[in-house]
Write a protein that holds these residues in place. Structure first.
Motif, PDB file in Angstrom:
ATOM      1  N   MET A 154       0.845  -1.165   0.000  1.00 46.20           N
ATOM      2  CA  MET A 154       0.000   0.000   0.000  1.00 46.20           C
ATOM      3  C   MET A 154       0.893   1.231   0.000  1.00 46.20           C
ATOM      4  O   MET A 154       1.778   1.370   0.819  1.00 46.20           O
ATOM      5  N   SER A 155       0.688   2.143  -0.928  1.00 43.22           N
ATOM      6  CA  SER A 155       1.521   3.328  -1.076  1.00 43.22           C
ATOM      7  C   SER A 155       0.771   4.565  -0.618  1.00 43.22           C
ATOM      8  O   SER A 155      -0.381   4.766  -0.981  1.00 43.22           O
ATOM      9  N   ALA A 156       1.435   5.395   0.181  1.00 38.93           N
ATOM     10  CA  ALA A 156       0.829   6.621   0.671  1.00 38.93           C
ATOM     11  C   ALA A 156       1.211   7.817  -0.200  1.00 38.93           C
ATOM     12  O   ALA A 156       0.800   8.928   0.080  1.00 38.93           O
ATOM     13  N   ALA A 157       1.990   7.593  -1.245  1.00 36.66           N
ATOM     14  CA  ALA A 157       2.455   8.680  -2.107  1.00 36.66           C
ATOM     15  C   ALA A 157       1.612   8.754  -3.376  1.00 36.66           C
ATOM     16  O   ALA A 157       1.102   7.747  -3.861  1.00 36.66           O
ATOM     17  N   SER A 158       1.508   9.967  -3.916  1.00 35.05           N
ATOM     18  CA  SER A 158       0.856  10.133  -5.209  1.00 35.05           C
ATOM     19  C   SER A 158       1.693   9.404  -6.261  1.00 35.05           C
ATOM     20  O   SER A 158       2.886   9.162  -6.053  1.00 35.05           O
ATOM     21  N   PRO A 159       1.098   9.073  -7.395  1.00 30.89           N
ATOM     22  CA  PRO A 159       1.883   8.414  -8.452  1.00 30.89           C
ATOM     23  C   PRO A 159       3.096   9.246  -8.876  1.00 30.89           C
ATOM     24  O   PRO A 159       4.160   8.693  -9.142  1.00 30.89           O
ATOM     25  N   GLU A 160       2.941  10.573  -8.905  1.00 29.18           N
ATOM     26  CA  GLU A 160       4.057  11.436  -9.304  1.00 29.18           C
ATOM     27  C   GLU A 160       5.195  11.379  -8.283  1.00 29.18           C
ATOM     28  O   GLU A 160       6.368  11.261  -8.650  1.00 29.18           O
ATOM     29  N   LEU A 161       4.848  11.468  -6.998  1.00 26.28           N
ATOM     30  CA  LEU A 161       5.874  11.411  -5.961  1.00 26.28           C
ATOM     31  C   LEU A 161       6.521  10.034  -5.939  1.00 26.28           C
ATOM     32  O   LEU A 161       7.743   9.912  -5.833  1.00 26.28           O
ATOM     33  N   ARG A 162       5.707   9.002  -6.035  1.00 31.43           N
ATOM     34  CA  ARG A 162       6.241   7.639  -6.047  1.00 31.43           C
ATOM     35  C   ARG A 162       7.245   7.474  -7.181  1.00 31.43           C
ATOM     36  O   ARG A 162       8.334   6.930  -6.990  1.00 31.43           O
ATOM     37  N   SER A 163       6.905   7.940  -8.362  1.00 32.19           N
ATOM     38  CA  SER A 163       7.795   7.836  -9.524  1.00 32.19           C
ATOM     39  C   SER A 163       9.096   8.603  -9.285  1.00 32.19           C
ATOM     40  O   SER A 163      10.190   8.111  -9.587  1.00 32.19           O
ATOM     41  N   LEU A 164       8.986   9.817  -8.750  1.00 31.82           N
ATOM     42  CA  LEU A 164      10.175  10.619  -8.462  1.00 31.82           C
ATOM     43  C   LEU A 164      11.079   9.902  -7.469  1.00 31.82           C
ATOM     44  O   LEU A 164      12.290   9.782  -7.681  1.00 31.82           O
ATOM     45  N   LEU A 165      10.511   9.423  -6.378  1.00 27.68           N
ATOM     46  CA  LEU A 165      11.306   8.755  -5.347  1.00 27.68           C
ATOM     47  C   LEU A 165      11.969   7.497  -5.895  1.00 27.68           C
ATOM     48  O   LEU A 165      13.166   7.278  -5.698  1.00 27.68           O
ATOM     49  N   LEU A 166      11.197   6.664  -6.581  1.00 29.14           N
ATOM     50  CA  LEU A 166      11.763   5.428  -7.125  1.00 29.14           C
ATOM     51  C   LEU A 166      12.873   5.700  -8.135  1.00 29.14           C
ATOM     52  O   LEU A 166      13.850   4.936  -8.214  1.00 29.14           O
ATOM     53  N   SER A 167      12.748   6.790  -8.884  1.00 27.53           N
ATOM     54  CA  SER A 167      13.778   7.105  -9.885  1.00 27.53           C
ATOM     55  C   SER A 167      15.096   7.526  -9.240  1.00 27.53           C
ATOM     56  O   SER A 167      16.132   7.525  -9.900  1.00 27.53           O
ATOM     57  N   ARG A 168      15.059   7.859  -7.950  1.00 25.47           N
ATOM     58  CA  ARG A 168      16.267   8.305  -7.247  1.00 25.47           C
ATOM     59  C   ARG A 168      16.786   7.266  -6.244  1.00 25.47           C
ATOM     60  O   ARG A 168      17.712   7.544  -5.504  1.00 25.47           O
ATOM     61  N   ILE A 169      16.187   6.081  -6.218  1.00 24.05           N
ATOM     62  CA  ILE A 169      16.655   5.001  -5.340  1.00 24.05           C
ATOM     63  C   ILE A 169      17.365   3.978  -6.210  1.00 24.05           C
ATOM     64  O   ILE A 169      16.796   3.456  -7.165  1.00 24.05           O
ATOM     65  N   ARG A 170      18.612   3.716  -5.849  1.00 24.73           N
ATOM     66  CA  ARG A 170      19.457   2.837  -6.648  1.00 24.73           C
ATOM     67  C   ARG A 170      19.522   1.448  -6.015  1.00 24.73           C
ATOM     68  O   ARG A 170      19.726   1.319  -4.810  1.00 24.73           O
ATOM     69  N   ASP A 171      19.352   0.422  -6.826  1.00 23.62           N
ATOM     70  CA  ASP A 171      19.532  -0.957  -6.368  1.00 23.62           C
ATOM     71  C   ASP A 171      21.007  -1.323  -6.470  1.00 23.62           C
ATOM     72  O   ASP A 171      21.625  -1.139  -7.523  1.00 23.62           O
ATOM     73  N   VAL A 172      21.560  -1.837  -5.367  1.00 24.52           N
ATOM     74  CA  VAL A 172      22.946  -2.296  -5.342  1.00 24.52           C
ATOM     75  C   VAL A 172      22.916  -3.805  -5.077  1.00 24.52           C
ATOM     76  O   VAL A 172      22.678  -4.225  -3.944  1.00 24.52           O
ATOM     77  N   PRO A 173      23.125  -4.614  -6.127  1.00 26.28           N
ATOM     78  CA  PRO A 173      23.053  -6.063  -5.935  1.00 26.28           C
ATOM     79  C   PRO A 173      24.211  -6.587  -5.083  1.00 26.28           C
ATOM     80  O   PRO A 173      25.309  -6.032  -5.098  1.00 26.28           O
ATOM     81  N   ASP A 174      23.915  -7.636  -4.343  1.00 29.20           N
ATOM     82  CA  ASP A 174      24.907  -8.358  -3.538  1.00 29.20           C
ATOM     83  C   ASP A 174      25.600  -7.476  -2.505  1.00 29.20           C
ATOM     84  O   ASP A 174      26.783  -7.632  -2.222  1.00 29.20           O
ATOM     85  N   TYR A 175      24.841  -6.540  -1.935  1.00 34.57           N
ATOM     86  CA  TYR A 175      25.374  -5.709  -0.853  1.00 34.57           C
ATOM     87  C   TYR A 175      24.362  -5.668   0.281  1.00 34.57           C
ATOM     88  O   TYR A 175      23.178  -5.464   0.011  1.00 34.57           O
ATOM     89  N   PRO A 176      24.740  -5.887   1.497  1.00 39.09           N
ATOM     90  CA  PRO A 176      26.093  -6.070   2.035  1.00 39.09           C
ATOM     91  C   PRO A 176      26.599  -7.503   1.950  1.00 39.09           C
ATOM     92  O   PRO A 176      27.731  -7.775   2.357  1.00 39.09           O
ATOM     93  N   GLN A 177      25.784  -8.397   1.388  1.00 42.29           N
ATOM     94  CA  GLN A 177      26.223  -9.786   1.211  1.00 42.29           C
ATOM     95  C   GLN A 177      25.572 -10.352  -0.031  1.00 42.29           C
ATOM     96  O   GLN A 177      24.563  -9.822  -0.513  1.00 42.29           O
ATOM     97  N   PRO A 178      26.122 -11.421  -0.577  1.00 42.69           N
ATOM     98  CA  PRO A 178      25.544 -12.018  -1.793  1.00 42.69           C
ATOM     99  C   PRO A 178      24.069 -12.381  -1.592  1.00 42.69           C
ATOM    100  O   PRO A 178      23.659 -12.855  -0.532  1.00 42.69           O
ATOM    101  N   GLY A 179      23.284 -12.082  -2.620  1.00 39.79           N
ATOM    102  CA  GLY A 179      21.860 -12.397  -2.593  1.00 39.79           C
ATOM    103  C   GLY A 179      20.979 -11.271  -2.080  1.00 39.79           C
ATOM    104  O   GLY A 179      19.766 -11.323  -2.222  1.00 39.79           O
ATOM    105  N   VAL A 180      21.565 -10.239  -1.495  1.00 43.46           N
ATOM    106  CA  VAL A 180      20.813  -9.101  -0.976  1.00 43.46           C
ATOM    107  C   VAL A 180      20.916  -7.956  -1.983  1.00 43.46           C
ATOM    108  O   VAL A 180      21.994  -7.666  -2.496  1.00 43.46           O
ATOM    109  N   THR A 181      19.773  -7.304  -2.263  1.00 44.90           N
ATOM    110  CA  THR A 181      19.775  -6.095  -3.091  1.00 44.90           C
ATOM    111  C   THR A 181      19.520  -4.905  -2.177  1.00 44.90           C
ATOM    112  O   THR A 181      18.413  -4.755  -1.644  1.00 44.90           O
ATOM    113  N   PHE A 182      20.543  -4.101  -1.969  1.00 44.48           N
ATOM    114  CA  PHE A 182      20.477  -2.943  -1.083  1.00 44.48           C
ATOM    115  C   PHE A 182      19.781  -1.794  -1.797  1.00 44.48           C
ATOM    116  O   PHE A 182      20.058  -1.516  -2.969  1.00 44.48           O
ATOM    117  N   LYS A 183      18.863  -1.136  -1.097  1.00 43.93           N
ATOM    118  CA  LYS A 183      18.164   0.025  -1.636  1.00 43.93           C
ATOM    119  C   LYS A 183      18.916   1.280  -1.177  1.00 43.93           C
ATOM    120  O   LYS A 183      18.811   1.700  -0.030  1.00 43.93           O
TER     121      LYS A 183
END
Length: 183
Positions: A1-30
Motif C-alpha cells: 500500500m503506497s501513501a504517495a501520489s503516483p508522481e511522488l512515487r515515480s520521483l522517489l523510485l527514480s532516485r533510489i538505486r539498487d545495489v546487488p549483492d550488498y552487504p552480502q551475496p543475494g541481498v539487493t540494497f536500496k
C-alpha cells in the motif's frame, strides 16, 4: 500500500538505486543517497513526511538510527515538531530508556533520552525502510514505556516481501503505518 501520489512515487523510485549483492551475496540494497543528493526529490520527500506528521497529530518525531535520522529531522522541522533520535545502545549520554529486540541472527537494543518523551506527546516514528519490522516494533514499545502515545509510523519504503507490516501491526495497536512506496 503506497501513501504517495503516483508522481511522488515515480520521483522517489527514480532516485533510489539498487545495489546487488550488498552487504552480502543475494541481498539487493536500496541506496537512497541519490535521492538525498537531489534537492527536489529530498524536498518532496521531506514535505510528504511532514504532512503525515501533521495529519496524524504528532507532537514529536522519533527517527530511527541511522538513515531514519536523515529523514526524520528535516520532516520534524518542516512540521514544526521536536526531533528525538532513537539510537543504538550506548550512544546517548545521560539517563536513557532502552528497548531490546530480536534480529534474524541475534539481538539489538535502541535507546532514547529519558526526558525527551513525556506522556503528553503523540509520537510519529520515521525510518527509511520497513524491512522485517524489528526496530519499528522496539521503537513503539519504547515510546509507550516512556508514557507517550504513538501517532503512527511513516517510512520512505516498505519491502513488502519481508513481511515487516505483519510483524508491526499488532504493536501499532490501531495507529497508522504509512509507506510512501512499497516494493
Amino acid at each position: 500500500m503506497s501513501a504517495a501520489s503516483p508522481e511522488l512515487r515515480s520521483l522517489l523510485l527514480s532516485r533510489i538505486r539498487d545495489v546487488p549483492d550488498y552487504p552480502q551475496p543475494g541481498v539487493t540494497f536500496k541506496d537512497i543517497t541519490p535521492l538525498l543528493a537531489d534537492p527536489s526529490a529530498f524536498g518532496a520527500l521531506t514535505e510528504a513526511l511532514a504532512e503525515l506528521c501533521v495529519r496524524h497529530g504528532a507532537t514529536k518525531v522519533v527517527g530511527l538510527e541511522a538513515r531514519g535520522f536523515i529523514l526524520a529531522a528535516p520532516a520534524a522541522i518542516r512540521a514544526g515538531l521536536g526531533f528525538v533520535p532513537a539510537r543504538k545502545a550506548g550512544k546517548l549520554p545521560g539517563a536513557t530508556l532502552s528497548q531490546a529486540y530480536e534480529l534474524e541472527y541475534g539481538a539489538a537494543e535502541i535507546e532514547v533520552h529519558a526526558e525527551d518523551l513525556v506522556p503528553s506527546d503523540r509520537v510519529m516514528v520515521i525510518d527509511d525502510v520497513l524491512a522485517t519490522g524489528g526496530t519499528g516494533e522496539a521503537s513503539l514499545q519504547l515510546i509507550r514505556r516512556a508514557g507517550a502515545e504513538v501517532a503512527g509510523v511513516s517510512v520512505l519504503m516498505e519491502l513488502g516481501f519481508l513481511a515487516g507490516r505483519q510483524r508491526l501491526t499488532p504493536a501499532l495497536a490501531g495507529a497508522p503505518l504509512e509507506a510512501l512506496i512499497t516494493v
